[in-house]
Design a protein around this motif. Structure first.
Motif, PDB file in Angstrom:
ATOM      1  N   ILE A  66       0.988  -1.243  -0.134  1.00 46.21           N
ATOM      2  CA  ILE A  66       0.135  -0.010   0.110  1.00 46.21           C
ATOM      3  C   ILE A  66       0.773   1.181  -0.005  1.00 46.21           C
ATOM      4  O   ILE A  66       1.891   1.431   0.553  1.00 46.21           O
ATOM      5  N   VAL A  67       0.497   2.356  -0.631  1.00 39.68           N
ATOM      6  CA  VAL A  67       1.115   3.709  -0.507  1.00 39.68           C
ATOM      7  C   VAL A  67       0.521   4.373   0.855  1.00 39.68           C
ATOM      8  O   VAL A  67      -0.650   4.257   1.138  1.00 39.68           O
ATOM      9  N   GLY A  68       1.327   4.472   1.600  1.00 38.79           N
ATOM     10  CA  GLY A  68       0.952   5.271   3.098  1.00 38.79           C
ATOM     11  C   GLY A  68       0.423   6.367   2.997  1.00 38.79           C
ATOM     12  O   GLY A  68       0.021   7.135   1.974  1.00 38.79           O
ATOM     13  N   GLY A  69      -0.206   7.007   3.899  1.00 44.49           N
ATOM     14  CA  GLY A  69      -0.755   8.400   3.896  1.00 44.49           C
ATOM     15  C   GLY A  69      -1.929   8.581   4.718  1.00 44.49           C
ATOM     16  O   GLY A  69      -2.246   7.887   5.507  1.00 44.49           O
ATOM     17  N   SER A 125      -9.648  -1.882  -0.603  1.00 45.58           N
ATOM     18  CA  SER A 125      -8.460  -2.764  -0.999  1.00 45.58           C
ATOM     19  C   SER A 125      -8.601  -2.643  -2.595  1.00 45.58           C
ATOM     20  O   SER A 125      -7.591  -2.736  -3.197  1.00 45.58           O
ATOM     21  N   ASP A 126      -9.766  -2.540  -3.412  1.00 41.55           N
ATOM     22  CA  ASP A 126     -10.041  -2.580  -4.704  1.00 41.55           C
ATOM     23  C   ASP A 126     -10.235  -1.098  -5.418  1.00 41.55           C
ATOM     24  O   ASP A 126      -9.943  -1.070  -6.542  1.00 41.55           O
ATOM     25  N   VAL A 127     -10.631  -0.301  -4.736  1.00 39.73           N
ATOM     26  CA  VAL A 127     -11.013   0.959  -5.211  1.00 39.73           C
ATOM     27  C   VAL A 127      -9.990   2.151  -5.006  1.00 39.73           C
ATOM     28  O   VAL A 127      -9.465   2.823  -5.704  1.00 39.73           O
ATOM     29  N   TRP A 128     -10.009   2.532  -3.466  1.00 43.66           N
ATOM     30  CA  TRP A 128      -9.549   3.549  -3.135  1.00 43.66           C
ATOM     31  C   TRP A 128      -8.527   3.127  -2.106  1.00 43.66           C
ATOM     32  O   TRP A 128      -8.127   3.453  -1.053  1.00 43.66           O
ATOM     33  N   ARG A 129      -7.449   2.508  -2.749  1.00 42.05           N
ATOM     34  CA  ARG A 129      -6.533   1.653  -1.712  1.00 42.05           C
ATOM     35  C   ARG A 129      -5.300   2.674  -1.347  1.00 42.05           C
ATOM     36  O   ARG A 129      -5.162   2.614  -0.145  1.00 42.05           O
ATOM     37  N   ASP A 130      -4.672   3.413  -2.219  1.00 43.42           N
ATOM     38  CA  ASP A 130      -3.416   4.076  -1.805  1.00 43.42           C
ATOM     39  C   ASP A 130      -3.417   5.563  -1.256  1.00 43.42           C
ATOM     40  O   ASP A 130      -4.611   6.201  -1.566  1.00 43.42           O
ATOM     41  N   GLY A 131      -2.475   5.878  -0.418  1.00 36.85           N
ATOM     42  CA  GLY A 131      -2.781   7.166   0.486  1.00 36.85           C
ATOM     43  C   GLY A 131      -2.046   8.100  -0.467  1.00 36.85           C
ATOM     44  O   GLY A 131      -1.469   8.234  -1.229  1.00 36.85           O
ATOM     45  N   ALA A 132      -1.643   9.206   0.632  1.00 34.30           N
ATOM     46  CA  ALA A 132      -1.163  10.654   0.034  1.00 34.30           C
ATOM     47  C   ALA A 132       0.457  10.645   0.184  1.00 34.30           C
ATOM     48  O   ALA A 132       1.127  11.615  -0.128  1.00 34.30           O
ATOM     49  N   PHE A 133       1.129   9.663   0.512  1.00 31.16           N
ATOM     50  CA  PHE A 133       2.766   9.478   0.360  1.00 31.16           C
ATOM     51  C   PHE A 133       3.231   9.319  -0.841  1.00 31.16           C
ATOM     52  O   PHE A 133       3.788   8.201  -1.143  1.00 31.16           O
TER      53      PHE A 133
END
Length: 371
Positions: A66-69, A125-133
């Protein structure tokens, strides 16, 4: 699709496993579709307990890699065809609380927790997975709150770094709105010396309330009062040292007369503290308490006898964010050092950023990663 030219790839902080930690990777840049926007991250907030989340100390469930944030101050880079207000180039607050559109009860915090039901787990998990880092991020249109850049940054002089303090201020604002705090009322904020508690004091005095700030750290309580009074000279603020002894803390609060409301923002490690029970005991008949933290054993006979309202609240609603931005744009909050003292890190410095956020806490203190 309205957009500026999006790069095919961008840099992001990716967490593959809790054991390995983050690494800066080149990843494909997402493309907008219906109901979404691509934002260019300017400042990505780092909250005080994010280190505990990403090293596994707090057992939060989220998909990996995952992209954190969390939340961010960003600029719209592209929007889907159904966007009617948001346009490329606009400055926005990008918020981390995502609700399912066909069931708002399914919600989760981006790259923090997958939520509590099958719907939120599917979306996280499938749609809005990754964060703002990351340099770019795909987000729901409704999670982008427009900021009047001319008013905030030119006329009032805020920087994007200072606006990132909203990640702390919005949480208690949601709780205070939920219990309908009124100007002139007296409210206990407890504990008041952490990031969210200190922000809660700032928000409550800005809303026109008299604030009694409770905390164990007398030095930080004194700094809190000085910080608030410097930025908001008319603030009506008192401080009380929290002992954790039920009767002692009740007596200390009763000195201040009628108390209308309480907001609690206790972190999990202090869940057995008796301070909230004391604060609730000090409420007038018909008083209200916003429970936004983690406290065990708060119910006693007085809750029933005095018609006390206890309301749980997770984060805030979209209308809270919109109203908060209006207050900010009207100049109701302080600016400069009287508002926030930020510490900023690059993506490669992610470990230092997480470590600093765990220590750099209290009113006016914030940490961010700048892609």
């Amino acid at each position: 699709m309205a957009s500026s030219a999006l790069p095919t790839h961008h840099q992001a902080l990716v967490l593959e496993t809790l054991e390995k930690g983050f690494s800066v990777k080149t990843v494909p840049t997402p493309q907008p579709g219906p109901g979404s926007a691509i934002v260019r991250i300017l400042e990505a907030g780092v909250i005080s307990y994010q280190r505990e989340i990403y090293n596994g100390e707090r057992h939060y469930d989220f998909p990996k890699p995952i992209v954190g944030g969390l939340s961010a101050v960003a600029r719209i880079a592209a929007v889907g065809d159904d966007a009617v207000v948001l346009q490329p180039g606009q400055l926005v607050w990008m918020d981390c609380v995502i609700h399912a559109r066909d069931n708002p009860d399914s919600l989760f915090l981006t790259a923090i927790h997958e939520g509590m039901d099958a719907g939120s787990r599917k979306l996280s998990s499938d749609v809005w997975r990754d964060g703002a880092f990351a340099e770019y991020m795909k987000v729901p249109l409704e999670n982008c709150i427009r900021l009047d850049e001319n008013r905030l940054c030119q006329e009032l002089g805020y920087t994007a770094r200072e606006l990132m303090y909203m990640m702390y201020l919005l949480v208690p604002f949601g709780g205070l709105r939920d219990i309908r705090l009124e100007a002139g009322e007296t409210i206990v904020v407890c504990p008041a010396t952490g990031g969210f508690g200190g922000a809660g004091v700032q928000v409550a005095v800005t809303m026109g309330a008299r604030v009694i700030a409770m905390g164990r750290n007398e030095k930080e309580l004194a700094r809190l009062k000085e910080h608030i009074k410097k930025g908001t000279p008319a603030a009506n603020i008192e401080t009380v040292k929290m002992t954790g002894h039920y009767e002692t803390d009740v007596a200390a609060l009763e000195v201040f007369g009628t108390i209308d409301a309480v907001i609690d923002l206790t972190p999990p490690f202090a869940c057995q503290s008796k301070h909230l029970k004391s604060a609730i005991r000090s409420l007038r008949r018909g008083g209200r308490c916003s429970m936004m933290g983690y406290v065990e054993d708060v119910i006693n006979w007085n809750v029933m006898a005095l018609n006390i309202t206890l309301k749980g609240k997770l984060m805030y609603e979209r209308e809270d964010m919109v109203l908060f931005v209006k207050m900010l744009e009207r100049g109701l909050f302080p600016r400069g050092k009287e508002f926030v003292d930020p510490k900023v890190f690059k993506m490669e410095e992610w470990k230092e950023a997480l470590d600093t956020a765990a220590e750099w806490t209290g009113v006016g203190k914030t940490v961010m990663i700048e892609p």
